[in-house]
Design an enzyme around this catalytic site. Structure first.
Site, PDB file in Angstrom:
ATOM      1  N   ASP A  81       0.845  -1.097   0.150  1.00 40.73           N
ATOM      2  CA  ASP A  81       0.042  -0.124  -0.139  1.00 40.73           C
ATOM      3  C   ASP A  81       0.686   1.559   0.527  1.00 40.73           C
ATOM      4  O   ASP A  81       1.907   1.061   0.690  1.00 40.73           O
ATOM      5  CB  ASP A  81      -0.781  -0.456   1.006  1.00 40.73           C
ATOM      6  N   ASP A 125      -9.981   1.315  -4.073  1.00 41.37           N
ATOM      7  CA  ASP A 125     -10.431   1.080  -2.215  1.00 41.37           C
ATOM      8  C   ASP A 125     -12.624   0.676  -2.148  1.00 41.37           C
ATOM      9  O   ASP A 125     -12.760   0.359  -1.757  1.00 41.37           O
ATOM     10  CB  ASP A 125     -10.868   1.964  -1.301  1.00 41.37           C
TER      11      ASP A 125
END
Length: 688
Positions: A435, A492
């Site tokens: 990430d 997301d």
């Protein structure tokens, strides 16, 4: 002098009269015997009033020293800041199979333009500047290409967190369309892509050009229409992103594609290039495994009992890889602490991750783990020990409670390599979700170079580990990062209605095998929208499939649907991952439709997503594409049970297969049953 190169169905030709070379042709592949001298002559413009007496060429690096009326491709200065305006003379070529280097010199500076015809049918282009002394660069463009004249619009990409890959259709006007990603990553806001469609171009027909700058550290794009009407496109690093004097500078590669078959020709070329050239697969023959990611099920609340139970349910649904997301390290109970402290949280995991991994593997799944190596929390042991390792000013504002580690420093990279590598060495891990959750405080090419170095070292030390690039979702998706990873997290947001559109537009650049897509919860965690399981599952099955909800909370009926779609994905994934995604031109704006066509053309699947109520009462015909007009195809509606109660007529596909020619399927199209919003029709096709 002139040169030509061919890649797939396109040709690039260059010429020079002694200065820097310029593009004299870019388009559909020319006949082998094309006279390049005549081609160069045909590209010369007239002169008229209001102009200087010579029209400066639109070269591969337009020069400020030649009274060029547009944006120069090079802005440089001596090390002391004295501006330089070099006027280059062509020196020589260096050529190898599929590669041409055009070399020019001026004032102790050598400018080299590398052009490579890739086997995947794309061109890659790079500019390299070398000097006999230290100089400064404010701007260096990759080789500059002309934009088409037979065009009214350009298409670039915009997005934000949970709404990535939105297409902007912008009209050409005199002057500059400038887009600059100064966030230190390729970005949600300005991903480094540009499509240049000609008049009449659709998904399935017409001419188009496209460019992709293969760099992850931010970029600058200039699309300019000059006063004389010529058009140019430049890509490079952000202005001033290389602040230190040096003797060598290089752009990233610019990937260039021309299509005579509409936007789908662009998409097919980019998809194949990413899958077959850019990505280096640890095991190319391995099927793309069905993922289970625990993030939206538990967030930071890790317990062995809960995760073991979740793993049991995920495996029963068909998952093949279990990914433990954020929360396993340091004292990570929320997002305010512990980034940088890559050691197991012994409060949550007194025996380490061994018991969970052993349980996951006993269920037949492999194990993946979340990291965010480039970041640090102020509340972390690492930051307390090394506050000087932070990138940017001391008094900067945090982002998501995070600071950024300065990856230009070798000691920072060494620490991160050692810490991450130790976890990978101790545990049986075959996958990293990597990430990158905040914007950078400064723009510096050295940061991206450092990140690339860290990726490369970890890949070399652990060659069997796959890596997913996630950056607040889709904030770092480009060929530069995909050369070091194997999957991207598109967003997301796993709300299927949002994903349907995002995946459709991202298919212009990304193949299904690298595009992660998961089935979310009934109530989406990012939109609150409630959607039926069949729709959520089929949208996810369009790409690299997985699920992310808490499987303990789904009904038996929904579990049955999910198992069915998972089994379908496993039965079809190999040919889908190797095939092409072709967007369809739907006559109904409430329908988002695509075909996935096998590499040999022998089979396909049509996905038609209904995202709103139609204006007309009945569905409009949906024309297919990419088929052999003379061949016959059997088409079967895979999911007739998803029809709403209002679908009560004699639609043939509801009752069984149809056999039609490719000409009929592409000319007249097919009629699907009536659909509610949040319905996905799935039609399988087989060439007879």
């Amino acid at each position: 002098m002139q040169w030509r190169m061919d890649a797939g169905g396109q040709t690039l030709a260059f010429g020079t009269d002694g200065g820097l070379p310029a593009v004299i042709y870019w388009g559909a592949r020319l006949p082998e015997g094309e006279d390049l001298a005549q081609l160069a002559a045909s590209a010369r413009h007239d002169l008229t009033g209001g102009m200087i007496d010579t029209l400066p060429d639109l070269t591969l690096t337009p020069e400020s020293g030649r009274v060029f009326a547009g944006q120069p491709g090079l802005i440089c200065a001596e090390a002391d800041g004295t501006p330089l305006h070099p006027v280059f003379r062509f020196d020589r070529t260096e050529a190898a199979e599929g590669r041409l280097s055009l070399i020019s010199t001026a004032q102790g500076i050598t400018l080299t333009h590398h052009i490579t015809a890739q086997a995947t049918g794309v061109f890659t282009l790079q500019t390299v500047l070398e000097a006999d002394r230290d100089i400064r660069i404010s701007w260096l463009a990759a080789p500059v290409l002309p934009a088409p004249q037979a065009a009214e619009t350009m298409v670039d990409v915009h997005g934000r967190w949970v709404r990535e890959f939105h297409l902007n259709h912008v009209k050409w006007t005199p002057g500059i369309r400038l887009r600059e990603a100064r966030t230190g990553r390729s970005g949600h806001e300005h991903p480094p892509y540009l499509i240049l469609p000609e008049f009449g171009c659709t998904n399935t027909q017409g001419a188009a050009y496209a460019l992709h700058y293969a760099w992850s550290g931010g970029h600058r794009m200039v699309a300019e229409e000059l006063p004389d009407g010529r058009r140019q496109v430049q890509f490079g690093a952000p202005l001033g992103a290389e602040p230190r004097p040096a003797r060598r500078f290089a752009t990233a590669e610019l990937i260039a594609v021309h299509s005579q078959s509409g936007l789908n020709g662009i998409a097919a070329a980019f998809q194949a290039d990413t899958r077959d050239r850019v990505v280096t697969w640890p095991n190319p023959g391995r099927p793309r495994p069905v993922h289970y990611n625990c993030w939206e099920a538990i967030y930071f609340n890790h317990t062995l009992a809960d995760l073991s139970e979740i793993a049991d349910r995920a495996a029963a649904l068909g998952a093949e890889r279990f990914v433990l997301d954020d929360g396993w390290f340091g004292r990570r109970d929320d997002d305010t602490t512990s980034l940088g402290d890559w050691t197991i949280d012994r409060n949550k995991w007194p025996e380490g991750l061994h018991p969970l991994i052993a349980h996951v593997k006993s269920l037949g799944m492999t194990f993946g783990l979340w990291f965010e190596p480039e970041m640090v929390n102020p509340d972390s042991d690492l930051h307390r020990a090394h506050p000087d390792w932070m990138l940017g000013p001391v008094d900067q504002v945090t982002g998501r409670n995070q600071l950024v580690l300065d990856l230009s420093r070798a000691e920072v990279r060494d620490y991160l390599f050692t810490a991450v590598s130790a976890i990978l060495a101790e545990y049986d891990i075959d996958y990293i979700k990597w990430d990158h959750n905040r914007l950078l405080p400064v723009v510096d090419v050295a940061q991206a170079d450092g990140a690339y170095d860290l990726f490369d070292r970890l890949r070399a030390a652990h060659p069997g580990v796959e890596i997913e690039s996630c950056a607040s979702g889709g904030g770092r998706i480009d060929a530069g990062i995909l050369a070091r990873t194997h999957r991207v997290w598109l967003s997301d947001c796993i709300d299927a209605e949002e994903r349907l559109r995002m995946q459709h537009d991202a298919a212009l650049f990304l193949p299904s095998c690298v595009t992660g897509s998961h089935v979310g919860a009934f109530h989406s965690h990012t939109t609150g929208r409630a959607l039926p399981m069949a729709f959520r599952a089929w949208v996810a099955a369009q790409r690299h499939f997985g699920f992310e909800m808490d499987p303990r909370k789904i009904s038996d009926a929904d579990a049955a649907v999910l198992r069915e779609v998972t089994a379908w994905y496993k039965a079809n994934r190999d040919w889908m991952m190797a095939g092409r995604i072709l967007r369809l031109d739907s006559a109904d704006p409430t329908v988002t439709a695509e075909m996935q066509l096998a590499k040999d053309g022998g089979r396909f699947v049509l996905f038609a997503g209904q995202n709103a109520q139609t204006v007309q009462i009945l569905p409009r015909p949906l024309r297919l594409t990419g088929l052999d007009p003379a061949a016959r195809y059997r088409i079967t509606l895979r999911n007739p049970g998803d029809k709403p109660p209002q679908s009560r007529g004699p639609n043939a596909l509801k009752d069984g297969p149809l056999v039609l020619s490719g000409a009929a399927l592409m000319g007249q199209g097919i009629l699907l049953p009536v659909a509610w919003p949040a319905t996905m029709w799935v039609v399988e096709g087989e060439r007879l």
